[in-house]
Enzyme design. Structure first.
Site, PDB file in Angstrom:
ATOM      1  N   MET A  30       0.850  -1.197   0.000  1.00  0.00           N
ATOM      2  CA  MET A  30       0.000   0.000   0.000  1.00  0.00           C
ATOM      3  C   MET A  30       0.886   1.247   0.000  1.00  0.00           C
ATOM      4  SD  MET A  30      -3.428  -0.976   2.044  1.00  0.00           S
ATOM      5  CE  MET A  30      -2.828  -0.766   3.692  1.00  0.00           C
ATOM      6  N   ALA A  32       4.122   3.901   0.853  1.00  0.00           N
ATOM      7  CA  ALA A  32       4.881   4.384   2.022  1.00  0.00           C
ATOM      8  C   ALA A  32       5.965   3.353   2.330  1.00  0.00           C
ATOM      9  CB  ALA A  32       3.981   4.630   3.222  1.00  0.00           C
ATOM     10  N   HIS A  37       9.705  -3.459   2.935  1.00  0.00           N
ATOM     11  CA  HIS A  37       9.210  -3.682   1.570  1.00  0.00           C
ATOM     12  C   HIS A  37      10.384  -3.919   0.617  1.00  0.00           C
ATOM     13  CE1 HIS A  37       5.804  -0.996   3.046  1.00  0.00           C
ATOM     14  NE2 HIS A  37       5.182  -2.107   2.688  1.00  0.00           N
ATOM     15  N   GLN A 155      -2.425 -12.061   8.164  1.00  0.00           N
ATOM     16  CA  GLN A 155      -2.687 -11.807   6.736  1.00  0.00           C
ATOM     17  C   GLN A 155      -1.977 -12.859   5.874  1.00  0.00           C
ATOM     18  OE1 GLN A 155      -2.658  -7.855   4.602  1.00  0.00           O
ATOM     19  NE2 GLN A 155      -0.558  -8.406   4.208  1.00  0.00           N
ATOM     20  N   SER A 187       7.044  -0.308   9.684  1.00  0.00           N
ATOM     21  CA  SER A 187       5.646  -0.214   9.259  1.00  0.00           C
ATOM     22  C   SER A 187       5.425   1.149   8.633  1.00  0.00           C
ATOM     23  CB  SER A 187       4.736  -0.357  10.480  1.00  0.00           C
ATOM     24  OG  SER A 187       3.443   0.114  10.182  1.00  0.00           O
TER      25      SER A 187
HETATM   26  O1  PAF Z   1      -0.050  -5.720   3.659  1.00  0.00           O
HETATM   27  C1  PAF Z   1      -0.479  -4.823   2.917  1.00  0.00           C
HETATM   28  O2  PAF Z   1       0.164  -3.799   2.660  1.00  0.00           O
HETATM   29  C2  PAF Z   1      -1.868  -4.966   2.325  1.00  0.00           C
HETATM   30  O3  PAF Z   1      -2.737  -5.573   3.222  1.00  0.00           O
HETATM   31  C3  PAF Z   1      -1.897  -5.665   0.966  1.00  0.00           C
HETATM   32  C4  PAF Z   1      -1.437  -7.117   1.085  1.00  0.00           C
HETATM   33  C5  PAF Z   1      -1.005  -4.928  -0.016  1.00  0.00           C
HETATM   34  C6  PAF Z   1      -3.321  -5.681   0.399  1.00  0.00           C
HETATM   35  O4  PAF Z   1      -3.821  -4.393   0.225  1.00  0.00           O
END
Ligand code: PAF
Length: 282
Positions: A30, A32, A37, A155, A187
């Site tokens: 998402m 940022a 990442h 998740q 985060s």
């Molecule tokens: O973990 C995230 O950033 C979100 O939940 C994802 C997996 C990109 C889905 O919008």
């Protein structure tokens, strides 16, 4: 670096560069972006010939409108960060309409109960939103491997279940949590903390690390009581939940079973900013 805002152009490009058996690595985000990442992108680059990152703040997974509104949107900055590791990464930054085609709603999922624990209890509808967007993104990108951080461990388990139930041909790769030097889990929400809050938020990792040690000799109930007390003594933080759960089912640990793997999960508010963390216990 190539940036696509719509799936038709992205698909056209992917079709033009794909050969038979070309592995596509995919990192859904998402935005940022932080080191966490970037570490997922590095893993993807190592193991695939094409790497795609999506940057999309998915409205259907936010149960709190203020959180959605305040979620950092920093596309230019994100692109610069991606370029520091490779200019071959393909960015897909779609509009809401490109993903939802005029119907911005979640599909309802049954993830065999995984969705009813922890985040699911406190963020109603959240995992329906995640399931809906991840499935959509998988249909668009058609990745071979998709990379998810273990910070959002629930998740990660849910995405694995989604893929199994919907028979989506993709390999889900879970990647370890990337932490700041202080121990705070990286985060996108950390960006919203003041310097002082960011320093103090190290209590989250410190506490779950102590919980891990305690779990060696104490019951899950005793460890939970310890964590609750720690946060009662720190008024700047509101503990939303602390759970010790079975890694596979995410069901709360009532009595320890030495054949099971356990994990501690925590969600804490710092001045309305919600932070989560998790640690493997055995
Ligand atoms: O973990 C995230 O950033 C979100 O939940 C994802 C997996 C990109 C889905 O919008």
């Amino acid at each position: 670096m190539l940036i696509f805002n719509n799936k038709a152009d992205l698909n056209k490009h992917l079709e033009s560069i794909k050969a038979v058996n070309t592995a596509i690595g995919f990192v859904p985000t998402m935005g940022a972006l932080h080191q966490g990442h970037l570490s997922l992108l590095m893993k993807s680059l190592e193991n695939n010939s094409i790497t795609v990152i999506s940057i999309f703040v998915n409205p259907t997974q936010f149960n709190n409108p203020e959180d959605l509104q305040k979620y950092p949107r920093t596309l230019e900055n994100d692109v610069e960060k991606i370029e520091t590791i490779s200019n071959k990464i393909i960015v897909y930054a779609p509009t809401v309409d490109d993903i939802y085609e005029g119907n911005t709603k979640s599909q309802h999922y049954n993830f065999d109960g995984l969705e009813n624990q922890m985040e699911g209890k406190f963020r109603p509808g959240h995992f329906d939103g995640v399931g809906t967007v991840v499935k959509r993104l998988f249909e668009i990108v058609k990745p071979t491997n998709a990379y998810f951080g273990e910070k959002d461990f629930q998740q990660l388990q849910i995405v694995k279940k989604l893929v199994e139930k919907e028979k989506i041909p993709v390999n889900i790769v879970g990647c370890s949590i990337f932490r700041e030097k202080s121990g705070l889990a990286m985060s996108s929400r950390n960006e919203r903390l003041s310097t002082d809050e960011r320093e103090k938020a190290t209590i989250i990792y410190e506490t779950i690390s102590k919980a891990k040690v305690l779990f060696g000799t104490k019951s899950a109930k005793k460890v939970s009581e310890f964590v609750t007390k720690e946060f009662q003594n720190n008024k700047e933080f509101q503990l939303e939940y602390f759970e010790i759960a079975d890694e596979a089912t995410l069901l709360t640990c009532i009595r320890k079973n030495k054949n099971k793997k356990y994990r501690a999960f925590i969600a804490v508010f710092v001045n309305k900013i919600r932070l989560i963390d998790t640690i493997s216990l055995n």
